[in-house]
Write an enzyme that holds these catalytic residues in place. Structure first.
Site, PDB file in Angstrom:
ATOM      1  N   GLU A   4       0.808  -1.276   0.042  1.00  0.00           N
ATOM      2  CA  GLU A   4      -0.039  -0.208   0.107  1.00  0.00           C
ATOM      3  C   GLU A   4       0.852   1.293   0.027  1.00  0.00           C
ATOM      4  OE1 GLU A   4      -2.701  -0.178   3.113  1.00  0.00           O
ATOM      5  OE2 GLU A   4      -3.966  -2.012   2.113  1.00  0.00           O
ATOM      6  N   GLU A   7      -6.113  -7.908  -0.377  1.00  0.00           N
ATOM      7  CA  GLU A   7      -6.636  -7.627   1.011  1.00  0.00           C
ATOM      8  C   GLU A   7      -8.114  -7.478   0.775  1.00  0.00           C
ATOM      9  OE1 GLU A   7      -5.019  -4.835   3.487  1.00  0.00           O
ATOM     10  OE2 GLU A   7      -2.921  -5.536   3.486  1.00  0.00           O
TER      11      GLU A   7
HETATM   12  C1  LIG Z   1      -7.439  -2.660   7.305  1.00  0.00           C
HETATM   13  C2  LIG Z   1      -6.366  -3.375   8.346  1.00  0.00           C
HETATM   14  O1  LIG Z   1      -6.767  -4.123   9.114  1.00  0.00           O
HETATM   15  N1  LIG Z   1      -5.216  -2.693   8.209  1.00  0.00           N
HETATM   16  C3  LIG Z   1      -4.085  -3.099   9.045  1.00  0.00           C
HETATM   17  C4  LIG Z   1      -2.893  -3.109   8.161  1.00  0.00           C
HETATM   18  O2  LIG Z   1      -1.706  -3.743   9.049  1.00  0.00           O
HETATM   19  C5  LIG Z   1      -1.480  -3.129   9.962  1.00  0.00           C
HETATM   20  C6  LIG Z   1      -0.353  -3.694  10.940  1.00  0.00           C
HETATM   21  O3  LIG Z   1      -0.690  -5.170  11.107  1.00  0.00           O
HETATM   22  C7  LIG Z   1      -2.633  -2.791  10.866  1.00  0.00           C
HETATM   23  O4  LIG Z   1      -2.450  -1.914  11.989  1.00  0.00           O
HETATM   24  C8  LIG Z   1      -3.855  -2.189  10.000  1.00  0.00           C
HETATM   25  O5  LIG Z   1      -4.953  -2.103  11.024  1.00  0.00           O
END
Ligand SMILES: CC(=O)N[C@H]1CO[C@H](CO)[C@@H](O)[C@@H]1O
Ligand SMILES: *[C@@H]1O[C@H](CO)[C@@H](O)[C@H](O)[C@H]1NC(C)=O
Length: 331
Positions: free
Chosen positions: A157, A266
């Site tokens: 991302e 995701e």
């Molecule tokens: C949408 C989601 O769950 N994002 C997560 C992405 O990863 C980080 C680290 O594990 C999380 O803090 C986020 O919440």
């Protein structure tokens, strides 16, 4: 042990052994989950094993394999693998931890997707040193060059940065991975704007990303899509029962028009009937377009999620008990 339990146990063993080669319900090549843990505590660098971060649970992965899943995305921290500067050497403790989980997963015949979960940042700064990024990837790729069940995921991302920089970083990673001798592996590339499928075209990230080249021709475009109102994956609610399909339409047309392959790297929704309908609609739409959509990965599993609303960790994660049984035809 009662005879019925023995039969169930034997069936579980048999399906586990047979799982990766077993015929799955869907035509998707990659179906699985994100396995969180090694990216946890991302403000604690380098971090301490079992205090700030952990590795995925092998028994949980076995359970998911027995459900037909064959792809496990392993979020890691770039800084933990190579501390201080991207051109430096690996931290052996962390690298060996990664080796263990990768060899466990790939030893089962499943894919291990190595995901530097860094949002295009290194020590919180946007990565602008394209050559340094290539050096980091060269070190990683050499380590797994002979394992063709490893998949390299350029970065999790990218966001709020220049679209051209994101494309350049992706191209550099591809070149470095291939030059390191890892020529048979898939490479999952991610775009700007949190690699959101719904913004893939409108954000402009598609323009540079569409021009990436790979001598091995094994690029898969990894996009992410959540179904809550702002698409951030922070709510148990889904906008409507048709939102999943709607949010994928522009990206699907782009994949087709440009002759590319995609994976939804995701996705998630809450354990409720509206989200389940939206997820089914989205995965059904992807199955109808499986010429371009090669699979999907749930966010997220891993031993430390506890009662997290999207938790897919067996035996009691809310999504494992409440959502997965409704998605079996898409595995
Ligand atoms: C949408 C989601 O769950 N994002 C997560 C992405 O990863 C980080 C680290 O594990 C999380 O803090 C986020 O919440
Ligand atoms: C290497 O990583 C381990 C944890 O994975 C950490 O405890 C150690 O301090 C790190 N070493 C360096 C030099 O960063």
């Amino acid at each position: 042990m009662k005879i019925t339990e023995i039969i169930v146990a034997a069936a579980t063993v048999a399906s586990t052994l047979a799982a990766p080669g077993r015929k799955r319900a869907s035509k998707f090549e990659f179906v699985g989950v994100n396995e969180s843990g090694a990216e946890f505590g991302n403000q604690a660098l380098p971090g301490r094993l079992s205090k700030d971060y952990t590795w995925p649970d092998q028994n949980a992965i076995n359970t998911m394999i027995s459900k037909g899943m064959n792809s496990f995305r392993i979020p890691i921290m770039m800084e933990r693998f190579i501390p201080n500067q991207m051109t430096a050497a690996v931290n052996t403790t962390y690298a060996q931890g990664l080796d263990s989980i990768v060899s466990f997963i790939t030893g089962k015949g499943a894919y291990a997707i190595i995901d530097p979960h860094n949002f295009g940042r290194y020590y919180s700064n946007i990565i602008t040193d394209v050559d340094g990024f290539g050096a980091w990837w060269s070190t990683m790729a050499k380590r797994y060059a002979s394992n063709d069940k490893v998949i390299f995921d350029t970065n999790n991302e990218f966001h709020d940065e220049d679209n051209t920089l994101v494309a350049n970083l992706n191209q550099k990673a591809i070149n470095a991975i291939r030059a390191a001798g890892a020529t048979s592996q898939y490479i999952f590339v991610e775009g700007n704007s949190w690699t959101g499928a719904w913004h893939w075209v409108s954000s402009g990230t598609a323009d540079g990303m569409g021009k990436l080249t790979d001598p091995s021709n094994k690029i898969v475009y990894e996009m992410h899509q959540y179904l809550d109102s702002d698409g951030s994956g922070t709510s148990e609610s889904c906008v409507s029962s048709t939102i999943g399909k709607e949010r994928l339409q522009a990206a699907t047309q782009w994949l087709k028009a440009n002759d590319k392959k995609g994976i939804l790297g995701e996705t998630a929704g809450g354990s409720n009937s509206q989200c389940i309908a939206a997820l089914q609609g989205m995965l059904g739409y992807m199955a109808d377009n499986s010429d371009v959509w090669r699979g999907w990965l749930w966010w997220g599993a891993g031993p430390w999620w506890g009662n997290y609303m999207y938790g897919m960790e067996p035996p009691s994660g809310p999504a494992y008990t409440g959502v997965l049984p409704s998605l079996t035809q898409y595995i």
